[in-house]
Design an enzyme around this catalytic site. Structure first.
Site, short mmCIF file in Angstrom:
data_model
loop_
_atom_site.label_atom_id
_atom_site.label_comp_id
_atom_site.label_asym_id
_atom_site.label_seq_id
_atom_site.Cartn_x
_atom_site.Cartn_y
_atom_site.Cartn_z
N LYS A 80 0.90 -1.19 -0.08
CA LYS A 80 0.07 0.02 0.13
C LYS A 80 0.78 1.32 -0.03
O LYS A 80 1.95 1.38 0.66
CB LYS A 80 -0.94 -0.02 1.32
CG LYS A 80 -2.11 0.92 1.14
CD LYS A 80 -2.86 1.04 2.35
CE LYS A 80 -3.85 2.12 2.39
NZ LYS A 80 -5.00 1.74 3.49
N SER B 2 -9.75 1.78 2.39
CA SER B 2 -8.97 2.40 1.53
C SER B 2 -8.06 1.64 0.93
O SER B 2 -7.15 2.13 0.03
CB SER B 2 -8.07 3.48 2.57
OG SER B 2 -7.43 2.88 3.58
N SER C 43 -10.22 -0.43 6.52
CA SER C 43 -9.63 -0.32 5.29
C SER C 43 -8.54 -1.59 4.77
O SER C 43 -8.18 -1.50 3.51
CB SER C 43 -8.47 0.86 5.32
OG SER C 43 -9.37 2.04 5.19
#
Lengths: 97, 482
Positions: free
Chosen positions: B84, B159, B183
């Site tokens: 990420k 997210s 997330s």
């Protein structure tokens, strides 16, 4: 629930410039968000400030410099938007007078 | 042998690598090719690293060495993964999908990156996300939305949408995500993969960009519960650079079920009309499957859980407004010119931050400002403790708690973009694990039929602090993994 004036004050505290259009839509969005979280005011609580997650305790370590390599220093300084030698340059803060 | 990415798992790939059926270089190349083919449609990756093949080559040497000396080698040696974009890899851009960090190069490795590299994992690239991890759809990325591999008209969740989509599109064997309010778990649910939010303090946060420091945890997204366990075991553990780490003995182990864990279901919380009926159907079928497998299912009450989302949307923005104060255009990242020094801050932050980030910073500033502090922040903290108490009480009679991961399957791109509260309601089942610090996993539990398309649905299991092993055990059993 929140006025444009209040919002302007928050924006100054948060150091964010807002356009007139931003302010209008944010006031609306704040109303809907605050309307939602305001339901929390109905809960009976005893307010005590010592909040903790699970059993987590603060773990400390000795405050000693571990890394002094020139290469890492260069790496950090190179990320600055404006660098002068070994310094990060910013605009003058104090007036001459 | 031919590499079949579709059916490959970390476990299988590791066996093949050890046996020499294919090399880490070949495996990495196969993922590179797949990403090249699919990423232009899905946008899971913001960048694909050009040095991944070098890392794969090193992994091949490690594997060959271990074979020669008959030494054990990590199951992650030579395994390609996505990272990420808010997790630092030294020398690589880490932008958190924000314009303010578009050209920022990480100056050090996050602890999780150090640990994965020591295990021989291969970093394929950085994955897309909502800006600074704020959002539930990856629509808040400054670099375009990530699309759901199951339906390109829908979001991948967020997210960590890029990480979940990368794994689901066979663009990585696993990916790292971060989870502040769901997330990791919600995008895993939307993309039909497994996602784990570990116990608060189980995985070092050193080198992940802080969003809500009392809520954030890094965790794995993978295809199977077994794979998630392998990654978790590699990234967990002590780190002096994170002052909130737990130790192995921080929490005492406990088990109520004799054979299998006893699973609690808070039916009262699933009764509202905010939950999609196809999701509820899949959830009820999951409960039936547990029963058929011999689990004791128990109805439980979590009296204050309906306040969890409100508590979250006070505490999280409060922490966001403090954590994002560091982006001032002085030390790193974007700097925009204003008329004087202080005006530089105002200009930089206006141009650099997206709408949702600005909204949350202002909301956090509001709930922390004098006059409102007691009404919002202090009250939220008190209710947070009540919710934690509810869970700890429930864990006196059950070993795990089952809920849907998200109230709906993946929604259409743009569907919730104009209504922040509708978007926030996505987190209703996931935020409690962050508020309480409990570990939680999302595992696929079927599909919702929607206009002819099958969309994945996730089941969430929560366990006691420090008891990820119950989550893996139950998850593997549910998914039929040996």
């Amino acid at each position: 629930m929140i006025t444009e004036k209040e919002l302007e004050r928050l924006a100054i505290l948060a150091r964010i410039k807002l356009s007139e259009g931003d302010k209008k839509s944010l006031v609306k969005e704040f109303d809907s968000i605050l309307g939602y979280i305001d339901q929390l005011k109905k809960v009976e609580v005893s307010l005590d400030a010592s909040a903790r997650v699970g059993s987590v305790k603060n773990v400390t370590r000795p405050d000693v410099v571990e890394n002094t390599s020139r290469e890492d220093r260069e790496r950090l300084l190179n990320e600055a938007p404006d660098r002068q030698g070994d310094f990060i340059a910013v605009k003058k803060i104090l007036n001459n007078t | 042998m031919k590499i079949d990415l579709k059916s490959l798992t970390i476990k299988k790939a590791s066996d093949h690598l050890k046996k020499g059926d294919f090399s880490a270089v070949e495996l990495t190349q196969a993922y590179h090719d797949e990403i090249t083919k699919k990423n232009k449609d899905i946008n899971a990756y913001l960048e694909v690293f050009d040095d991944a093949l070098d890392a794969a080559k090193q992994a091949d040497e490690k594997i060959a060495d271990a074979r020669k000396t008959r030494k054990e080698i990590s199951p992650l040696a030579g395994i390609p993964c996505g990272v990420k974009d808010n997790i630092l890899i030294k020398g690589k851009i880490a932008s958190a999908a924000s314009k303010i960090l578009e050209n920022y190069h990480a100056t050090y490795d996050a602890t999780v990156i150090k640990k994965l590299a020591a295990n021989g994992a291969v970093f394929l690239g950085r994955t897309n996300m909502d800006e600074f991890a704020m959002g539930g759809s990856t629509e808040n990325s400054a670099f375009g939305v990530t699309k759901n591999p199951y339906d390109l008209g829908r979001v991948a969740g967020g997210s960590s949408g890029g990480s979940a989509a990368a794994v689901a599109m066979d663009g990585a064997l696993f990916a790292l995500g971060s989870d502040t309010g769901g997330s990791i778990r919600q995008p895993a649910s939307f993309c039909g993969v497994v996602g784990l939010k570990p116990t608060y303090g189980a995985v070092s946060r050193y080198g992940v960009m802080a969003m809500g420091s009392s809520l954030d945890q890094i965790g794995p997204i993978a295809k199977t519960a077994s794979d998630a366990e392998i990654v978790f075991n590699a990234i967990k553990g002590n780190d002096l650079k994170d002052g909130t780490m737990i130790k192995d003995n921080t929490y005492t182990k406990k088990r109520i079920g004799k054979n299998k864990p006893v699973i609690g279901v808070p039916r009262h919380f699933l009764a509202g009309d905010g939950i999609d009926h196809e999701v509820l159907k899949a959830f009820n079928e999951a409960v039936d499957l547990f029963k058929a497998k011999g689990y004791e299912m128990k109805e439980i009450k979590l009296p204050n859980i309906s306040y969890a989302l409100m508590v979250y949307y006070i505490i999280m923005p409060a922490e966001v407004s403090s954590n994002l104060a560091r982006f001032d255009g002085v030390k790193y990242g974007l700097r925009k010119n204003g008329k004087d020094g202080i005006d530089d801050y105002f200009e930089t932050r206006r141009v650099g931050f997206g709408r949702e980030v600005i909204r949350r910073i202002l909301l956090g500033t509001y709930v922390l400002s004098s006059g409102y502090y007691d009404a919002y922040y202090n009250r939220a903290n008190a209710v947070r403790r009540m919710i934690t108490g509810d869970f700890l009480k429930a864990f006196e009679s059950v070993d795990a708690i089952a809920m849907p991961t998200a109230p709906s399957p993946a929604f259409k791109i743009g569907e919730k973009a104009s209504d922040p509260v509708a978007m926030y309601l996505e987190d209703i089942f996931t935020v409690t694990a962050n508020l309480t610090g409990l570990p939680a996993i999302s595992i696929p539990c079927g599909f919702a039929e929607n206009s002819g398309k099958k969309l994945p649905v996730g089941l969430q299991l929560t366990a006691r602090h420090g008891d990820e092993s119950t989550l893996f055990e139950t998850g593997k059993d549910f998914l039929g993994e040996s």
